[in-house]
Motif scaffolding. Sequence first.
Motif, short mmCIF file in Angstrom:
data_model
loop_
_atom_site.label_atom_id
_atom_site.label_comp_id
_atom_site.label_asym_id
_atom_site.label_seq_id
_atom_site.Cartn_x
_atom_site.Cartn_y
_atom_site.Cartn_z
N GLU A 88 -12.92 20.71 -14.75
CA GLU A 88 -12.03 21.83 -14.46
C GLU A 88 -11.03 22.03 -15.59
OE1 GLU A 88 -9.98 22.79 -10.40
OE2 GLU A 88 -8.44 21.86 -11.66
N SER A 89 -10.77 23.30 -15.91
CA SER A 89 -9.75 23.68 -16.88
C SER A 89 -8.88 24.74 -16.23
CB SER A 89 -10.38 24.23 -18.16
OG SER A 89 -11.32 23.32 -18.71
N SER A 90 -7.56 24.70 -16.49
CA SER A 90 -6.69 25.64 -15.79
C SER A 90 -5.52 26.07 -16.66
CB SER A 90 -6.15 25.02 -14.49
OG SER A 90 -5.36 23.89 -14.77
N LEU A 91 -5.00 27.26 -16.34
CA LEU A 91 -3.78 27.80 -16.93
C LEU A 91 -2.84 28.11 -15.79
CD1 LEU A 91 -2.11 29.20 -19.27
CD2 LEU A 91 -3.27 31.31 -18.58
N ASP A 102 -4.56 41.12 -27.11
CA ASP A 102 -5.54 40.24 -26.48
C ASP A 102 -5.18 38.78 -26.72
OD1 ASP A 102 -6.65 42.66 -26.06
OD2 ASP A 102 -8.55 42.26 -27.05
N GLN A 103 -5.44 37.96 -25.73
CA GLN A 103 -5.00 36.57 -25.80
C GLN A 103 -6.03 35.65 -25.15
OE1 GLN A 103 -0.95 36.04 -24.59
NE2 GLN A 103 -1.19 33.87 -24.18
N VAL A 104 -6.28 34.50 -25.80
CA VAL A 104 -7.10 33.46 -25.20
C VAL A 104 -6.23 32.73 -24.17
CG1 VAL A 104 -8.36 31.31 -25.57
CG2 VAL A 104 -8.55 33.16 -27.24
N LEU A 105 -6.68 32.73 -22.92
CA LEU A 105 -5.90 32.12 -21.85
C LEU A 105 -6.24 30.65 -21.67
CD1 LEU A 105 -6.16 35.07 -19.32
CD2 LEU A 105 -4.20 34.48 -20.77
N LEU A 106 -7.50 30.30 -21.82
CA LEU A 106 -7.89 28.89 -21.77
C LEU A 106 -9.27 28.72 -22.37
CD1 LEU A 106 -10.21 28.19 -19.42
CD2 LEU A 106 -8.28 28.50 -17.89
N LYS A 136 -23.65 26.06 -12.43
CA LYS A 136 -22.75 27.01 -11.78
C LYS A 136 -21.40 27.00 -12.49
CE LYS A 136 -21.11 26.05 -7.62
NZ LYS A 136 -21.01 25.90 -6.14
N ILE A 137 -20.74 28.17 -12.50
CA ILE A 137 -19.38 28.28 -13.04
C ILE A 137 -18.55 29.07 -12.04
CG2 ILE A 137 -17.96 28.98 -14.99
CD1 ILE A 137 -20.55 29.08 -16.67
N MET A 138 -17.42 28.50 -11.66
CA MET A 138 -16.51 29.17 -10.72
C MET A 138 -15.22 29.54 -11.45
SD MET A 138 -17.08 26.72 -7.37
CE MET A 138 -15.60 27.37 -6.61
N PHE A 139 -14.88 30.82 -11.41
CA PHE A 139 -13.66 31.33 -12.01
C PHE A 139 -12.69 31.74 -10.90
CE2 PHE A 139 -17.30 32.44 -14.63
CZ PHE A 139 -16.94 32.05 -15.91
N ASN A 277 -1.23 43.43 -18.46
CA ASN A 277 -2.01 42.46 -17.69
C ASN A 277 -1.11 41.26 -17.38
OD1 ASN A 277 -3.97 40.85 -16.55
ND2 ASN A 277 -5.45 41.08 -18.23
N HIS A 278 -0.67 41.18 -16.13
CA HIS A 278 0.18 40.07 -15.68
C HIS A 278 -0.73 38.96 -15.13
CE1 HIS A 278 4.00 42.31 -15.98
NE2 HIS A 278 3.30 43.35 -15.55
N VAL A 279 -0.87 37.89 -15.88
CA VAL A 279 -1.75 36.78 -15.49
C VAL A 279 -0.90 35.64 -14.96
CG1 VAL A 279 -3.59 35.24 -16.25
CG2 VAL A 279 -3.28 37.46 -17.38
N GLU A 280 -1.18 35.21 -13.74
CA GLU A 280 -0.39 34.15 -13.12
C GLU A 280 -1.12 32.81 -13.09
OE1 GLU A 280 1.01 35.43 -9.34
OE2 GLU A 280 2.00 37.22 -10.13
N ARG A 281 -2.43 32.86 -13.00
CA ARG A 281 -3.18 31.60 -12.91
C ARG A 281 -4.65 31.86 -13.22
NH1 ARG A 281 -5.39 28.37 -8.26
NH2 ARG A 281 -5.18 26.17 -8.81
N VAL A 282 -5.24 30.94 -14.00
CA VAL A 282 -6.67 30.99 -14.29
C VAL A 282 -7.22 29.58 -14.16
CG1 VAL A 282 -8.47 31.55 -15.97
CG2 VAL A 282 -6.37 32.93 -15.89
N VAL A 283 -8.29 29.43 -13.40
CA VAL A 283 -8.96 28.13 -13.24
C VAL A 283 -10.46 28.35 -13.43
CG1 VAL A 283 -9.40 26.17 -11.72
CG2 VAL A 283 -7.22 27.38 -11.58
#
Length: 290
Positions: A88-91, A102-106, A136-139, A277-283
Amino acid sequence: MMLPFVHRLRGVRRPLDPAGNNNETGASSKEEAKTSENDTYYPSCYDVLKVRYLLQHIWKWKRDSEELFPCELVDMIVDAADYWATSESSLEGETTIRKDQDQVLLTTVPLCYAVETLRSDSPQVLPHRGAHPCRKIMFTISAHDQGWGGGARNKGPYDGSFTWFDTQIIHSAQKPPPPREEPIQEKQRAHFESGDPLLLPSAHKLQSNRTADKNTQLHRITWHYLDDIPSDSSEAEEIENSQGRGRATLDGSQVRALEVGDAIQIWGRARFGGWINHVERVVVRVFWAV
């Protein structure tokens, strides 16, 4: 020694969403997502290896024979149960992406590598099955746009959205970058010209935000190696319009093509004046066969 192991096998596992995507709104959905993730049991490589050992030897024990249960059948059982190793990887924390910034988030952990060894001279490869072991990949993405603007949205709630997320595959990500004589000066692109492939969301996008909705949206997207929805099908068009996913990401080819050492970058994007683009969480959780 087997009792604790048997107890672990009875852990809670998240049921798969038939649509492959689940969109929710509001702060409560974010907290529910975290709670659900904390309650979900994900086996380690060691767990999967133990199960494989038991499956292979139970044939021998039950029949009082020297013959082991065939590996091919063990593979089929493990895959049918989605019993795979994961990373797992998360922001966490809000990130704001404005027009053309544009931005790399993780970036995910390289497939089948132990994260704690990546900074060493010899990163450790974890047990895996085959050259393309990803299954499998879960976003999970919590985000929203500026809350106003956009067109008539005749095709659905994502029509005319200019804030979205893309993926990029980084091959052999476990290897350190080659040394350079001079540091690279990265320049922020100030404008995307007409015809630029990154100007607008494409059929390969991961997910769009709902258009002109200031409420936080929780998007759960699942890519599976058995997905087989063609990008030119009416089903793909319906999913793109109703769920905001890229219609070219529904056939499972991205998962099947991943090789050991590949990593996935998540990009956040926004276009045109006023769009944010308001990004609060990415997993991102990646599953592979052992």
